[in-house]
Each structure stands twice: as C-alpha cells, then as structure tokens.
Write an enzyme that holds these catalytic residues in place. Structure first.
Site, mmCIF file in Angstrom:
data_model
loop_
_atom_site.group_PDB
_atom_site.id
_atom_site.type_symbol
_atom_site.label_atom_id
_atom_site.label_comp_id
_atom_site.label_asym_id
_atom_site.label_seq_id
_atom_site.Cartn_x
_atom_site.Cartn_y
_atom_site.Cartn_z
ATOM 1 N N GLU A 12 -31.287 44.360 6.151
ATOM 2 C CA GLU A 12 -32.470 45.052 5.594
ATOM 3 C C GLU A 12 -32.047 46.351 4.914
ATOM 4 O OE1 GLU A 12 -35.058 43.839 9.572
ATOM 5 O OE2 GLU A 12 -35.323 45.833 8.654
ATOM 6 N N ASP A 61 -18.466 47.558 20.512
ATOM 7 C CA ASP A 61 -17.580 47.594 21.665
ATOM 8 C C ASP A 61 -17.688 46.311 22.496
ATOM 9 O OD1 ASP A 61 -15.934 49.149 23.563
ATOM 10 O OD2 ASP A 61 -17.668 48.951 24.860
HETATM 11 C C1 BGC Z 1 -13.058 50.451 24.383
HETATM 12 C C2 BGC Z 1 -12.367 50.996 25.581
HETATM 13 C C3 BGC Z 1 -13.340 50.968 26.748
HETATM 14 C C4 BGC Z 1 -13.958 49.589 26.945
HETATM 15 C C5 BGC Z 1 -15.198 49.669 27.796
HETATM 16 C C6 BGC Z 1 -13.373 49.016 24.726
HETATM 17 O O1 BGC Z 1 -13.836 48.432 23.639
HETATM 18 O O2 BGC Z 1 -12.242 50.509 23.205
HETATM 19 O O3 BGC Z 1 -11.887 52.301 25.334
HETATM 20 O O4 BGC Z 1 -12.652 51.310 27.933
HETATM 21 O O5 BGC Z 1 -14.360 48.996 25.742
HETATM 22 O O6 BGC Z 1 -16.242 50.207 27.025
#
Ligand code: BGC
Length: 547
Positions: free
Chosen positions: A263, A212
């Site tokens: 790994e 993310d």
């Molecule tokens: C996610 C979102 C989120 C944001 C904060 C993004 O990568 O897909 O849904 O609001 O990151 O975590």
C-alpha cells in the site's frame, strides 16, 4: 535517494550498512550510542557510498538481549533518545540520499511489555494469555514442561509462572531468553497489533524492516515434541521437520505483511532474518507475495574455501533465480564473530568461542579485503556491519564482568557470546573512548587500548587503509554497470580459486589457495598491491576488465 529506474527498486542491489545504535556514536556522553550520534555521523555513512542504513532495535527495552526484547514498539529507548530524534534521523538520512531500515522483532516481546504483564495477571484461559503461548505443564502437579523444546540460548524453551495466588502455574514459551516470551501468531489481536506497528513506522517514513527470527513465528499445531539431533543445540538437524522453526504457517503472516507494505508503494521493503536449512527453504520466504529479500547465512558462515563458496553462491542463485528475488551477501553482523578474526583462523572457524585456534589478524585483514571484493562483485544486495570498514577484529578478551549477552549468561560462560563484535566504534584520538563519547567517558563495553590506528580519523589519512579501500570498492561497484545486473557466469579457474564474469566485460578472480595464479585483463581494482599484473597472490581478489 539514488535515482532508480522504475523497473529496478533500490533494494535489489543496494549496499546497506548495519548500525548497532548502542555502539555507533554517543552524542549525549553517557557511554552508550544514541540516535543523535547516528544523525551527526550520517556524512560519514554517506561518504562510505552505501544506499541505506539498517538500525537494530531502537525501542524501549530492558536490554536483556541487546534490544531484541522490546517493551514498547512505538517509542525509542530513552538511552537512544526520543521519537523526535528518530523522526529527525529519518529525515536527515533521506536528506543525505540514504534510506533507513529498522528492526521488527515480532516473534516475541520483552517480559516487561504491558501485554505480558497483563497475561501474567489475567491467569489461564484469559484473552491476555492467548496473545502468548501459555500451556499447562504435565505430571500430577504440572511441573513437567509442556514439551521438549529448547531455546536458542541453550536451555529449555519453557518457564513456569507463579499464578496471582502465588501457586506454581502455567508455563510460557520463549524461543530465546525467558525475558522474551513468544507471541501467539494465531491470535488476531497479535496480527492486527503488528499491522498497526508497521503502519506507525511506515507513516513516519522508514523505508523498510529487517524482520527478526522469522522462522520462529509459527509453531506446529499441538506443539509436539521436537526430534532433536543431540548435536543440534537448537533445532532438529534437518531443520525441515522442526515443530517450532520454519513451519509452513509462517508464510501466511508474511503474505499479509506484503499486502500491507505494498500500500506504500514498491520502494518499501522487508529483509528476512531466516536461518533455515539451505537456499531452497530460504527461497520460500522471498516469493513474490512474501518478503523482498533475505540474509544469506550460508555465505555469512562460509569458511575461506573456494569449493564451499562456489557451492553456496551457485546454490543461492539457483534457488532464488526462479523466484525472482535478489540474493544478498554479508560477512558479519551483531550476531557473528567479526570476519576479519574468523578469516585469521586456520579454517575460518566461526562462532564466538575460539577453539584455541591462534588468530592471525594480518592474514584476516588480507582475506577480509579479498572477501569484500568478492561480496561486492556478486549479483544482488550486500550488507556491511559497522566497523568492518575499519578492519575491526573481534574483541576476544573483554573482561567477563562486562559481558551482557544472554548467550554467555545463559550458557554459564561455556559460550562467550556476541559482545566481542559489539564494542563501540573508534572515531578519532589515541585512546578510549576514541571520539565515540566525550573524552573521559567510560563506554558500555571497554574498547581495546591498541585501536588508535583503527580510528576513522587515522584511516582517513592513510590511502592504503581498510576504510579507503571500502570507499573505493563501493564507489566502483556503483559506477560499473556490469555489476548492477543479476547475471553471473562461472569461468574456468585453478584449484583453490574462483572466477566469474559479470555483465559483458567485468571478471572477478578470487585466489583462496596457497599458490599464485595467472590472470588476464586490465586490473580495475585489486585487494592487494600487484607487482605483476598477470599474477594474483594467495588470499587476494581482483576485478578485471576483460571483454
Ligand atoms: C537477533 C539476535 C537476537 C535474536 C532474538 C536475532 O535475530 O539478530 O541478536 O538475539 O534474534 O531476538
């Protein structure tokens, strides 16, 4: 698992199905999706013909941001089930020959994570605070934020805390909502904690991680002010000189993660969510010693336009080819207006706030079929977002009182947010909850009353349904060797159309214009029924066998 020759790891050309667990299937009847619901429906996912599933965050969370505010990285949100349910899901997915990717939210935790609670209690200059980005404010009473950084949700990226004695104290950074405090990735404790978290899930058999907000994880030393272009809500317009986004030091973190995951062999992978300024910047994230693949947001956000799509496809291949990383292509996700709705607007206007543009869902569905065949004909991997295989539109009339997205809540309603693409899936029946939950259950977001024709059951019975079309296209993609390599050769095409060859004998033609165009070759699959196999109508794509 699909048999992969040793030289081609599965993730190089996989079709991966994104599951938003809260809205996929509800086994325990509380109106919210759960892991047992996913496990029960794996045969459906398998029948789609995909290679893997990506599950968005399944961890304990206050759900301020749809689970992207994690309070415990080694457990499962009680609404979704338990660790045992996760283990059962991983095993069941593997039993169906499906790999499973989970979400790694590493830029920030929830403000309810024990680490952040400890940071608040420990006070300035404490080791607990050094795990996050705490700074003193400016001005005589420290009431000025440490710099001018803005959050992705439109407000200041700093929130001031009250110290233990109740006096206004330091400020902490949050690239997203205030409930999502940024971790300090220069801190060794943070790095070793996330190494442990990766191992925790790799040891439990997950096949990869979708990472993310990767570009947010490193910040420029000294946290200098950003030079925002006033039109850019979030980041400096050129995005290559932004002190809190796409900063070079982020790649040190990724190199460490690549060493760790290797790994576990060559079949485990990372896919980066990296919204950066063009394919050249994106290529840096998928160098051979960093992440394996990355989402392609230029393609996600493209309008239904031949010239723009050609430039994006060409630019992606030109940037990633020398790096040796496969591209990926997707049209929708839990963050985007569903593309069937986008493509039903005159200029495929994206975003969650229809600018008054009338939406033609019949046109949108026609273009969505054409876009799927384009997407599956491109080299590399493809991501499908749950519900696109059912031709679900964006639900744009959710009552304001049910909206939960911080994009909506923190923009004082100016931006409608992302809930409209997160409505629970319709499985069967003629009325809500359409088999998503037990009859009579109220779902966490209301489903439209006119979705009866869109249910899985209804579309299983209709040979011309979007669902049957998706299954046919994905199955063919798997069968056609010409679609498994990394090559693409553009062919001459009329204005408003795209044509390219894959392998020796397969040609894909996309008509994004207003006129019919001539085609040659034997039709392998077409997004519309062709009355004349030599002419392709507007808003249609055809795969041709053309040696
Ligand atoms: C996610 C979102 C989120 C944001 C904060 C993004 O990568 O897909 O849904 O609001 O990151 O975590």
């Amino acid at each position: 698992m699909t048999n992969q020759s040793a030289r081609t790891p599965w993730w190089r050309d996989a079709v991966i199905y994104q599951i938003y667990p809260r809205s996929f299937a509800d086994a325990d009847g509380d109106g919210e999706g759960d892991l047992r619901g996913i496990t029960d429906r794996l045969p459906y996912v398998k029948d789609l013909g995909v290679d893997a599933i990506w599950i968005t965050p399944w961890y304990p969370s206050p759900m301020v941001d749809g689970g992207y505010d994690v309070s415990d990285y080694r457990d499962i949100h009680p609404s979704f089930g338990s660790l045992a349910d996760a283990t059962a899901l991983i095993e069941a997915a593997h039993g169906h020959g499906l790999r499973i990717i989970i979400d790694l939210v590493a830029n920030h935790t929830s403000d309810q994570h024990p680490w952040f609670r400890a940071a608040l209690a420990a006070g300035r200059d404490s080791p607990e605070r050094r795990r996050y980005v705490f700074r003193d404010g400016g001005g005589p009473d420290g009431s000025i934020p440490p710099n001018n950084w803005r959050s992705a949700f439109g407000e200041a990226a700093w929130t001031r805390v009250l110290e233990a004695d109740g006096t206004p104290g330091q400020w902490y950074l949050h690239t997203f909502a205030p409930e999502q405090p940024d971790l300090n990735w220069e801190n060794d404790e943070v790095r070793s904690e996330f190494d442990a978290i990766l191992r925790f899930w790799l040891d439990r058999g997950v096949d990869g991680f979708r990472v993310d907000a990767v570009p947010a994880m490193a910040k420029r030393a000294g946290l200098p002010d950003a030079d925002y272009d006033d039109n850019s809500l979030f980041a400096a317009a050129e995005w290559t000189d932004n002190p809190h986004w796409d900063v070079d030091e982020v790649h040190d973190i990724l190199r460490g993660w690549r060493r760790l995951i290797e790994e576990y062999g060559a079949e485990r992978m990372f896919v980066a969510e990296a919204v950066v300024n063009g394919p050249g910047r994106l290529a840096r994230y998928v160098r051979p010693d960093e992440l394996h693949t990355a989402f392609n947001f230029e393609y996600v956000h493209a309008r239904w336009d031949a010239g723009q799509l050609l430039r994006i496809i060409d630019g992606t291949l030109a940037a990633l080819g020398p790096i040796g990383a496969p591209p990926t292509w997707s049209l929708s996700s839990h963050d985007e207006t569903r593309h069937l709705t986008r493509f039903g607007r005159p200029q495929a206007i994206g975003g969650h706030d229809p600018e008054g543009a009338a939406t033609d869902l019949v046109l949108g569905a026609r273009r969505a079929r054409a876009a799927l065949l384009l997407t599956l004909a491109l080299p590399g991997g493809a991501y499908l977002y749950q519900g696109e295989e059912l031709g679900l539109p964006e639900v744009e009339d959710l009552p304001v009182e049910v909206l939960q997205d911080p994009v909506f809540l923190r923009s004082r309603g100016e931006r409608r947010g992302r809930d409209g693409c997160r409505v629970p899936l319709p499985w069967e029946g003629g009325a809500p909850p359409y088999g998503f939950s037990a009859a009579g259950t109220t779902t966490w977001l209301p489903q439209p009353v006119d979705w009866a024709a869109l249910t899985v059951a209804a579309q299983e019975r209709d040979p011309r349904s979007m669902l049957r079309f998706y299954r046919e296209a994905i199955a063919l993609r798997r069968k056609l060797d010409d679609l498994r390599g990394g090559d693409l050769t553009w062919l001459p095409s009329p204005d408003g159309a795209l044509a390219f060859r894959r392998g020796q004998e397969l040609v894909c033609v996309v008509n994004l214009g207003d006129e019919w165009i001539g085609i040659e070759g034997d039709v392998v699959l077409c997004s519309v029924r062709l009355d004349d196999a030599r002419r392709l109508p507007p808003d249609a794509t055809v795969w041709l066998h053309s040696p």
